[in-house]
Design a protein around this motif. Sequence first.
Motif, PDB file in Angstrom:
ATOM      1  N   LYS A 170       0.826  -1.210   0.000  1.00 40.15           N
ATOM      2  CA  LYS A 170       0.000   0.000   0.000  1.00 40.15           C
ATOM      3  C   LYS A 170       0.863   1.265   0.000  1.00 40.15           C
ATOM      4  CE  LYS A 170      -3.198   2.524   3.066  1.00 40.15           C
ATOM      5  NZ  LYS A 170      -3.990   2.436   4.326  1.00 40.15           N
ATOM      6  N   TYR A 171       1.843   1.331   0.905  1.00 38.23           N
ATOM      7  CA  TYR A 171       2.629   2.553   1.057  1.00 38.23           C
ATOM      8  C   TYR A 171       3.831   2.632   0.117  1.00 38.23           C
ATOM      9  CZ  TYR A 171      -0.298   3.651   5.024  1.00 38.23           C
ATOM     10  OH  TYR A 171      -1.384   3.947   5.810  1.00 38.23           O
ATOM     11  N   ASP A 172       4.046   1.596  -0.671  1.00 42.68           N
ATOM     12  CA  ASP A 172       5.078   1.665  -1.701  1.00 42.68           C
ATOM     13  C   ASP A 172       4.631   2.531  -2.876  1.00 42.68           C
ATOM     14  OD1 ASP A 172       7.079   0.277  -0.483  1.00 42.68           O
ATOM     15  OD2 ASP A 172       6.673  -1.641  -1.471  1.00 42.68           O
ATOM     16  N   ALA A 173       3.337   2.834  -2.943  1.00 41.84           N
ATOM     17  CA  ALA A 173       2.808   3.689  -4.010  1.00 41.84           C
ATOM     18  C   ALA A 173       3.501   5.053  -3.973  1.00 41.84           C
ATOM     19  CB  ALA A 173       1.300   3.855  -3.843  1.00 41.84           C
ATOM     20  N   ALA A 174       3.748   5.630  -5.139  1.00 45.17           N
ATOM     21  CA  ALA A 174       4.544   6.848  -5.265  1.00 45.17           C
ATOM     22  C   ALA A 174       3.955   8.047  -4.520  1.00 45.17           C
ATOM     23  CB  ALA A 174       4.714   7.196  -6.742  1.00 45.17           C
ATOM     24  N   TYR A 175       2.634   8.104  -4.340  1.00 46.18           N
ATOM     25  CA  TYR A 175       2.052   9.305  -3.733  1.00 46.18           C
ATOM     26  C   TYR A 175       2.114   9.313  -2.212  1.00 46.18           C
ATOM     27  CZ  TYR A 175      -1.927   6.044  -4.104  1.00 46.18           C
ATOM     28  OH  TYR A 175      -2.735   4.928  -4.076  1.00 46.18           O
ATOM     29  N   TYR A 176       2.673   8.261  -1.602  1.00 43.16           N
ATOM     30  CA  TYR A 176       2.891   8.278  -0.151  1.00 43.16           C
ATOM     31  C   TYR A 176       4.337   8.690   0.123  1.00 43.16           C
ATOM     32  CZ  TYR A 176      -1.499   5.788   0.716  1.00 43.16           C
ATOM     33  OH  TYR A 176      -2.827   5.433   0.796  1.00 43.16           O
ATOM     34  N   ALA A 213      13.454  10.361  -0.926  1.00 47.27           N
ATOM     35  CA  ALA A 213      13.233  11.592  -1.685  1.00 47.27           C
ATOM     36  C   ALA A 213      12.827  12.768  -0.791  1.00 47.27           C
ATOM     37  CB  ALA A 213      12.168  11.359  -2.748  1.00 47.27           C
ATOM     38  N   PHE A 214      12.358  12.461   0.439  1.00 47.78           N
ATOM     39  CA  PHE A 214      11.870  13.515   1.332  1.00 47.78           C
ATOM     40  C   PHE A 214      12.807  13.780   2.508  1.00 47.78           C
ATOM     41  CE2 PHE A 214       8.276  11.498  -0.756  1.00 47.78           C
ATOM     42  CZ  PHE A 214       7.610  12.582  -1.296  1.00 47.78           C
ATOM     43  N   HIS A 215      13.979  13.126   2.535  1.00 42.51           N
ATOM     44  CA  HIS A 215      14.891  13.288   3.659  1.00 42.51           C
ATOM     45  C   HIS A 215      15.337  14.740   3.839  1.00 42.51           C
ATOM     46  CE1 HIS A 215      16.220   8.779   3.882  1.00 42.51           C
ATOM     47  NE2 HIS A 215      14.944   8.974   4.110  1.00 42.51           N
ATOM     48  N   LYS A 216      15.657  15.432   2.741  1.00 41.88           N
ATOM     49  CA  LYS A 216      16.120  16.811   2.843  1.00 41.88           C
ATOM     50  C   LYS A 216      15.023  17.720   3.382  1.00 41.88           C
ATOM     51  CE  LYS A 216      18.514  20.397   0.212  1.00 41.88           C
ATOM     52  NZ  LYS A 216      19.086  20.779  -1.116  1.00 41.88           N
ATOM     53  N   THR A 217      13.787  17.438   3.008  1.00 40.80           N
ATOM     54  CA  THR A 217      12.661  18.230   3.500  1.00 40.80           C
ATOM     55  C   THR A 217      12.484  18.050   5.002  1.00 40.80           C
ATOM     56  OG1 THR A 217      11.526  18.003   1.377  1.00 40.80           O
ATOM     57  CG2 THR A 217      10.182  18.625   3.279  1.00 40.80           C
ATOM     58  N   ILE A 218      12.520  16.803   5.460  1.00 38.47           N
ATOM     59  CA  ILE A 218      12.350  16.517   6.883  1.00 38.47           C
ATOM     60  C   ILE A 218      13.481  17.114   7.703  1.00 38.47           C
ATOM     61  CG2 ILE A 218      12.196  14.676   8.605  1.00 38.47           C
ATOM     62  CD1 ILE A 218       9.744  14.999   6.795  1.00 38.47           C
ATOM     63  N   LEU A 219      14.670  17.156   7.123  1.00 41.25           N
ATOM     64  CA  LEU A 219      15.830  17.684   7.830  1.00 41.25           C
ATOM     65  C   LEU A 219      15.630  19.135   8.250  1.00 41.25           C
ATOM     66  CD1 LEU A 219      18.739  17.159   8.763  1.00 41.25           C
ATOM     67  CD2 LEU A 219      19.508  17.888   6.498  1.00 41.25           C
ATOM     68  N   GLN A 220      14.815  19.880   7.508  1.00 39.77           N
ATOM     69  CA  GLN A 220      14.583  21.296   7.819  1.00 39.77           C
ATOM     70  C   GLN A 220      13.908  21.478   9.175  1.00 39.77           C
ATOM     71  OE1 GLN A 220      16.172  23.181   5.597  1.00 39.77           O
ATOM     72  NE2 GLN A 220      16.524  21.180   4.636  1.00 39.77           N
ATOM     73  N   LEU A 221      13.237  20.451   9.662  1.00 44.10           N
ATOM     74  CA  LEU A 221      12.547  20.561  10.954  1.00 44.10           C
ATOM     75  C   LEU A 221      13.514  20.658  12.121  1.00 44.10           C
ATOM     76  CD1 LEU A 221       9.674  17.932  10.570  1.00 44.10           C
ATOM     77  CD2 LEU A 221       9.409  20.405  10.772  1.00 44.10           C
ATOM     78  N   ASN A 222      14.608  19.915  12.038  1.00 42.55           N
ATOM     79  CA  ASN A 222      15.494  19.799  13.185  1.00 42.55           C
ATOM     80  C   ASN A 222      16.909  20.307  12.942  1.00 42.55           C
ATOM     81  OD1 ASN A 222      13.526  18.333  14.845  1.00 42.55           O
ATOM     82  ND2 ASN A 222      13.777  16.721  13.327  1.00 42.55           N
ATOM     83  N   GLY A 223      17.203  20.728  11.730  1.00 39.56           N
ATOM     84  CA  GLY A 223      18.540  21.247  11.460  1.00 39.56           C
ATOM     85  C   GLY A 223      19.606  20.184  11.635  1.00 39.56           C
ATOM     86  N   ASP A 224      20.784  20.613  12.081  1.00 37.98           N
ATOM     87  CA  ASP A 224      21.929  19.717  12.178  1.00 37.98           C
ATOM     88  C   ASP A 224      21.955  18.886  13.457  1.00 37.98           C
ATOM     89  OD1 ASP A 224      22.847  20.602   9.792  1.00 37.98           O
ATOM     90  OD2 ASP A 224      24.244  22.058  10.640  1.00 37.98           O
ATOM     91  N   LYS A 225      21.075  19.156  14.394  1.00 32.64           N
ATOM     92  CA  LYS A 225      21.227  18.494  15.689  1.00 32.64           C
ATOM     93  C   LYS A 225      20.993  16.993  15.635  1.00 32.64           C
ATOM     94  CE  LYS A 225      16.523  19.184  17.519  1.00 32.64           C
ATOM     95  NZ  LYS A 225      15.759  19.791  18.622  1.00 32.64           N
TER      96      LYS A 225
END
Length: 212
Positions: free
Chosen positions: A53-59, A77-89
């Motif tokens: 189910k979650y292997d679908a591209a829109y998840y 593909a979303f790792h860089k986006t998530i990184l913005q939440l917590n910065g370098d810590k």
Amino acid sequence: MDIEQLMSHVEALVFASERPLTQIEMTELLGQALETVIETERIATCLEAIREKYDAAYYPFQLREIGGGYQFLTKKAFHKTILQLNGDKHIKKLSHAAMETLSIIAYKQPITKSEIEYIRGVSADYSIQKLLEKELIVIAGRNEDMVGKPLIYTTSKNFMDYLGINSPSQLPQLKDITDIQIVMPTSAQEAVPEDAQGNVIISEHGELKQAS
């Protein structure tokens, strides 16, 4: 309870857990919550359906089997986006020396400090300490067969979680990631030049000389 209903309960457990959950844990937790016997095979079926189910591209996330259990993780593909939440810590930066030490431990574990230092050719005290602090390696006991019974080190569960693997056996094979050939050092005796007939070229004063 049919599979679709059970699947929702499995999803809820995995979503709410802060750590990977094993199939056995899910079976026990759902059995208690639903007050009925849940077969492990049905949990396995639910997990496979959730994975698809979650292997679908829109998840933006997917179900991954890591650290011996299952967990929802953000797709690469979303790792860089998530990184913005917590910065370098939350970035565990490692020095070149620490990376070398970690690599040796990962591929040679279980291994002692002296064995690590023999391979690297330099002291590994600082690197090992940093890797222990970052919980990337653990002390797994002592080598009872070596003099002094030194501590032995292995990679940690956190290390496997970071890489998304379940065991060190899933690490990339060295032959698949490098084509570097290991060249053993040549002894001084073997390095002495010879002429076409295989005779060592030495002058009358005992010095090496070119063939005439």
